[in-house]
Write an enzyme that holds these catalytic residues in place. Structure first.
Site, PDB file in Angstrom:
ATOM      1  N   ASP A   1       0.817  -1.213   0.000  1.00  0.00           N
ATOM      2  CA  ASP A   1       0.000   0.000   0.000  1.00  0.00           C
ATOM      3  C   ASP A   1       0.852   1.265   0.000  1.00  0.00           C
ATOM      4  O   ASP A   1       1.977   1.265   0.503  1.00  0.00           O
ATOM      5  CB  ASP A   1      -0.916   0.033   1.232  1.00  0.00           C
ATOM      6  CG  ASP A   1      -1.948  -1.075   1.236  1.00  0.00           C
ATOM      7  OD1 ASP A   1      -2.196  -1.661   0.168  1.00  0.00           O
ATOM      8  OD2 ASP A   1      -2.493  -1.358   2.322  1.00  0.00           O
ATOM      9  N   ARG A   2       0.286   2.324  -0.524  1.00  0.00           N
ATOM     10  CA  ARG A   2       0.988   3.606  -0.588  1.00  0.00           C
ATOM     11  C   ARG A   2       1.512   4.048   0.775  1.00  0.00           C
ATOM     12  O   ARG A   2       2.651   4.504   0.906  1.00  0.00           O
ATOM     13  CB  ARG A   2       0.034   4.679  -1.138  1.00  0.00           C
ATOM     14  CG  ARG A   2       0.653   6.065  -1.229  1.00  0.00           C
ATOM     15  CD  ARG A   2      -0.327   7.055  -1.839  1.00  0.00           C
ATOM     16  NE  ARG A   2       0.344   8.279  -2.243  1.00  0.00           N
ATOM     17  CZ  ARG A   2      -0.131   9.112  -3.161  1.00  0.00           C
ATOM     18  NH1 ARG A   2      -1.265   8.861  -3.768  1.00  0.00           N
ATOM     19  NH2 ARG A   2       0.543  10.195  -3.483  1.00  0.00           N
TER      20      ARG A   2
END
Length: 305
Positions: free
Chosen positions: A144-145
């Site tokens: 995930d970012r």
């Protein structure tokens, strides 16, 4: 007066380096200590950190990277910039087939409709093309970012497909560390559920086998404090938002994760880090294991008494 080949201009200095052949298997740091006994341990760690150690012409920064007899080590004793480094990404390992990087929180793995260029993929693509415009990079997996940590990329399509098609057998360890809300009283446990993503891109957890993909998460409690707990988390499956949803399931959401129930943001970011990645190298068959350690920001939430 004698002139050099460039007239009155001084010749460009070649960075000083030493090359040695590895005599027997062992960790990179151990091999460096044996090869250069006159150098201090702190100096050897520094040249590793600053990507000044090459293993078979590729930079390696992991002190516990395993070497085999016959490999060539080259150490540059002065800081140099022989090749453009991707700004914002730390290259942990690189050879002719793979690149392992440590991604900071806030950087996307791949492009979205809103962000095309500032991604780990784009930075690495520019990096390999700087050496040869025909070079390419291939995505093997994502994080995930807002999650930091280790990411694996392939440098050719055949290697990418080989890893993805044998993922269960090739990937030996994927270990995360997470700061979660509240005091986790159990020493550890296993969370199993079925995950399904909604049209709003929110992942929901269910105990109905017909309602999603099976997800299994193992956790161990490392530290507890007044308000937070530090967990080590090992993935048996790799579903989207798996850790974040499973932490919500047990009533201890990852700090900073407002999407899945967190109300606190003591780190100024999501409290999730991909710490360990271990896999069998698809070309050589060697076990590769990388460990970034626990981020110092995580530790600071648990002061020693």
């Amino acid at each position: 007066m004698m002139q050099n080949k460039t007239g009155n201009r001084p010749e460009k200095k070649t960075p000083k380096s030493d090359k040695v052949t590895v005599e027997h298997s062992g960790s990179l740091l151990t091999s460096l200590i044996e090869a250069f006994p006159q150098k201090s341990r702190s100096l050897l760690k520094a040249v590793l950190r600053d990507q000044q150690v090459l293993v078979d012409d590729k930079p390696v920064t992991q002190f516990d990277h395993l070497l085999t007899a016959g490999q060539i080590l080259e150490v540059f004793w002065e800081k140099t910039s022989p090749r453009h480094r991707p700004h914002g990404l730390k290259i942990v390992f690189e050879d002719e087939d793979l690149i392992v990087v440590e991604k900071p929180a806030g950087l996307l793995t791949v492009a979205t409709d809103k962000e095309k260029r500032k991604t780990a993929y784009a930075l690495l693509s520019d990096y390999v093309k700087a050496e040869n415009p025909d070079n390419k990079i291939y995505i093997v997996h994502r994080i995930d970012r807002e999650t930091s940590g280790l990411l694996l990329f392939a440098k050719n399509e055949a290697i990418k497909h080989k890893i993805q098609e044998t993922w269960g057998a090739t990937i030996k360890e994927r270990i995360y560390v997470a700061v979660v809300e509240g005091v986790v009283e159990r020493e550890g446990g296993t969370i199993t559920s079925f995950l399904k993503e909604s049209k709003a891109f929110i992942v929901y957890s269910s105990q109905n086998p017909k309602n999603g993909q099976k997800a299994v998460t193992h956790y161990t409690t490392l530290k507890t404090g007044k308000d937070y707990s530090l967990l080590e988390i090992q993935l048996e499956t790799g579903r989207k938002h798996q850790i974040r949803v499973h932490m919500q399931d047990i009533g201890h959401p990852v700090v900073g994760d407002t999407k899945y129930g967190s109300r606190q943001k003591p780190l100024g970011r999501l409290g999730l880090h991909a710490r360990v990645l271990a896999f069998t190298h698809p070309a050589t068959g060697r076990l590769c294991r990388f460990d970034t350690g626990i981020p110092s920001k995580f530790h600071r939430l648990f002061p020693r008494e």
